[in-house]
Write an enzyme that holds these catalytic residues in place. Structure first.
Site, mmCIF file in Angstrom:
data_model
loop_
_atom_site.group_PDB
_atom_site.id
_atom_site.type_symbol
_atom_site.label_atom_id
_atom_site.label_comp_id
_atom_site.label_asym_id
_atom_site.label_seq_id
_atom_site.Cartn_x
_atom_site.Cartn_y
_atom_site.Cartn_z
ATOM 1 N N SER A 38 0.804 -1.229 0.000
ATOM 2 C CA SER A 38 0.000 0.000 0.000
ATOM 3 C C SER A 38 0.833 1.275 0.000
ATOM 4 O O SER A 38 0.315 2.332 -0.345
ATOM 5 C CB SER A 38 -0.932 0.016 1.212
ATOM 6 O OG SER A 38 -0.184 -0.108 2.400
ATOM 7 N N ASP A 330 -3.318 8.038 7.939
ATOM 8 C CA ASP A 330 -4.289 7.182 8.621
ATOM 9 C C ASP A 330 -3.545 6.305 9.622
ATOM 10 O O ASP A 330 -2.404 6.592 9.965
ATOM 11 C CB ASP A 330 -5.121 6.367 7.613
ATOM 12 C CG ASP A 330 -4.269 5.391 6.810
ATOM 13 O OD1 ASP A 330 -3.088 5.160 7.172
ATOM 14 O OD2 ASP A 330 -4.778 4.848 5.808
ATOM 15 N N HIS A 333 -0.517 4.697 7.309
ATOM 16 C CA HIS A 333 0.185 5.276 6.147
ATOM 17 C C HIS A 333 0.629 6.716 6.331
ATOM 18 O O HIS A 333 -0.052 7.489 6.991
ATOM 19 C CB HIS A 333 -0.726 5.177 4.909
ATOM 20 C CG HIS A 333 -1.139 3.780 4.617
ATOM 21 N ND1 HIS A 333 -2.376 3.284 4.944
ATOM 22 C CD2 HIS A 333 -0.447 2.761 4.062
ATOM 23 C CE1 HIS A 333 -2.438 2.007 4.593
ATOM 24 N NE2 HIS A 333 -1.278 1.662 4.055
#
Ligand SMILES: *[C@@H]1O[C@H](CO)[C@@H](O)[C@H](O)[C@H]1NC(C)=O
Ligand SMILES: *[C@@H]1O[C@H](CO)[C@@H](O)[C@H](O)[C@H]1NC(C)=O
Ligand SMILES: *[C@@H]1O[C@H](CO)[C@@H](O)[C@H](O)[C@H]1NC(C)=O
Ligand SMILES: *[C@@H]1O[C@H](CO)[C@@H](O)[C@H](O)[C@H]1NC(C)=O
Ligand SMILES: *[C@@H]1O[C@H](CO)[C@@H](O)[C@H](O)[C@H]1NC(C)=O
Ligand SMILES: *[C@@H]1O[C@H](CO)[C@@H](O)[C@H](O)[C@H]1NC(C)=O
Ligand SMILES: *[C@@H]1O[C@H](CO)[C@@H](O)[C@H](O)[C@H]1NC(C)=O
Ligand SMILES: *[C@@H]1O[C@H](CO)[C@@H](O)[C@H](O)[C@H]1NC(C)=O
Ligand SMILES: *[C@@H]1O[C@H](CO)[C@@H](O)[C@H](O)[C@H]1NC(C)=O
Length: 366
Positions: A38, A330, A333
């Site tokens: 991610s 978040d 991340h």
């Protein structure tokens, strides 16, 4: 027969011709292939209908051009974009799964590389499997398919020349470490690290055998300090702070990866690499936030509850007032600003952060 065959072939040609670097346009721009999780995913998982690791909803993308939630786990550009920008592109190349869906009309979007990264994936095939993602080995299978098509269109020699100059950026490993802890694994840490290194060796050798020569690799950050793991530590111990047991594994991973790359590059002729020490980069930012103009390095900008880590970043989450002051977007991340700092460090940084050469040297070497 011919009627359908010709447009098909032409559209495939147009598609692939645009992946080939336009060296005549700008000799400084290499092709980039991006693999990993991610931290580098630019929307791959949005094309997997049942994926549980998605970010294609607001407020993700709030600082992206036009505020579009593209599937990036970020308020804006992520590290793949920031690297591509430093190379002279507008952003990361498109996701492979997006590219597969395109007809010739969209070929202008497909310039100069492909991004295979898939949020939730890891070095091990099992990592993230329950989330319906693309494991790293399957990302390499996708690259193989693309390479075979490229060979059909431009021939063996041109394909090899293109790939040998291309930058292969890989950002992976955090999810393997998260799952090691989440599953309360009883495997000895040393054996676990060995299994990750063995997997990494297999992946690098596979890419090398397909023609990759320039590897830009980033190790695992100080992930025990991300909001989710600070909260996990608090739940376990009642104390504030980073989950140091996890940080120790991240540091051991970085050190083993350093040795692995040093070894393997001496065995694979013409292999060149840069390794970014993400652990040390994040360690310095967390210990000296003000030197890097961050005001908050422990709380998520977008989320809910304690450290804004008790809920995901979604439409009903709280949003911090100034995203430029936060290290974390978040619960896992980095913000766009933190990704920019990381990419600049990979590109231009000194040997304490990236070695044996930095990314700008890697890209410019023949
Ligand atoms: C080409 O490279 C130069 C640097 O040599 C850069 O200033 C320019 O923006 C690049 N052009 C494009 C189209 O990216
Ligand atoms: C994945 O799902 C299976 C079956 O539902 C479960 O046994 C396993 O523990 C899960 N793995 C992880 C890492 O969550
Ligand atoms: C490769 O070409 C075939 C047709 O020859 C096409 O179906 C497939 O989508 C192409 N794959 C890639 C990765 O471009
Ligand atoms: C791991 O251990 C914790 C604490 O003992 C427990 O709450 C959790 O359910 C366990 N997780 C798994 C996947 O067994
Ligand atoms: C920690 O505990 C809170 C409740 O106090 C819960 O909402 C949260 O999901 C837990 N998080 C982790 C990572 O254990
Ligand atoms: C690197 O090579 C040395 C010497 O050949 C060897 O002892 C060591 O196990 C290798 N390490 C890795 C991670 O491959
Ligand atoms: C956002 O996540 C929370 C959990 O923290 C959930 O209760 C809520 O329904 C979610 N909102 C949306 C719009 O999905
Ligand atoms: C990074 O690489 C460039 C060469 O492209 C070099 O000039 C520079 O000194 C390197 N940066 C550091 C801090 O070593
Ligand atoms: C990175 O940080 C670790 C732990 O503080 C340290 O042992 C190591 O020497 C550092 N690496 C570099 C390249 O500075």
């Amino acid at each position: 027969m011919a009627k359908t065959f010709i447009p098909l072939f032409l559209s495939l040609f147009v598609l692939l011709a645009n992946i080939v670097p336009h060296l005549a346009d700008n000799a400084t721009l290499p092709t980039i292939f991006i693999l990993g999780d991610s931290t580098a995913d630019v929307g791959t998982n949005s094309f997997i209908p049942d994926s549980q690791a998605r970010a294609n909803f607001s407020p993700n993308g709030v600082d992206f051009p036009n505020g579009i939630p593209t599937g990036r786990f970020s308020n804006g550009f992520n590290s793949a974009d920031q690297l591509a920008k430093l190379l002279g592109f507008k952003r990361s190349p498109s996701p492979y799964l997006f590219l597969l869906k395109q007809t010739s009309g969209h070929h202008k979007l497909l310039h100069r590389g492909v991004n295979f990264a898939s949020g939730g994936s890891g070095l091990l095939y099992e990592t993230g499997k329950n989330l319906s993602i693309v494991p790293l080995s399957d990302q390499i299978v996708q690259f193989t398919a693309l390479r075979n098509n490229l060979t059909e269109v431009i021939g063996q020699a041109s394909t090899e020349a293109t790939l040998s100059k291309a930058l292969f950026f890989i950002s992976v490993g955090s999810n393997d470490i998260f799952e090691y802890f989440e599953t309360n694994s009883t495997e000895a840490i040393e054996n676990f690290i060995d299994s990750l290194m063995s997997a990494y060796t297999t992946h690098i050798e596979a890419l090398y055998n397909l023609g990759a020569r320039k590897f830009g690799i980033i190790s695992v950050a100080k992930v025990g300090c991300c909001p989710a793991n600070r909260l996990a530590y608090k739940n376990m111990t009642g104390k504030e702070g980073c989950f140091e047991a996890m940080n120790n594994v991240a540091l051991a991973f970085q050190s083993a990866l350093n040795t692995l790359l040093y070894n393997i590059s001496s065995q694979l002729p013409e292999m060149k690499y840069s390794l970014g020490y993400a652990y040390n980069m994040t360690n310095d930012v967390i210990n000296h936030p003000h030197d890097f103009k961050f005001h908050n390095v422990d709380t998520a900008c977008c989320g809910r509850g304690i450290l804004r880590a008790q809920g995901p970043c979604n439409a009903t989450a709280e949003l911090c007032p100034d995203r430029r002051k936060y290290l974390f977007w978040d619960l896992y991340h980095p913000t766009q600003k933190a990704s920019r700092l990381a990419a600049e460090t990979l590109f231009f940084g000194p040997p304490i952060y990236v070695s044996p050469i930095n990314f700008s040297q890697l890209v410019n070497e023949n």
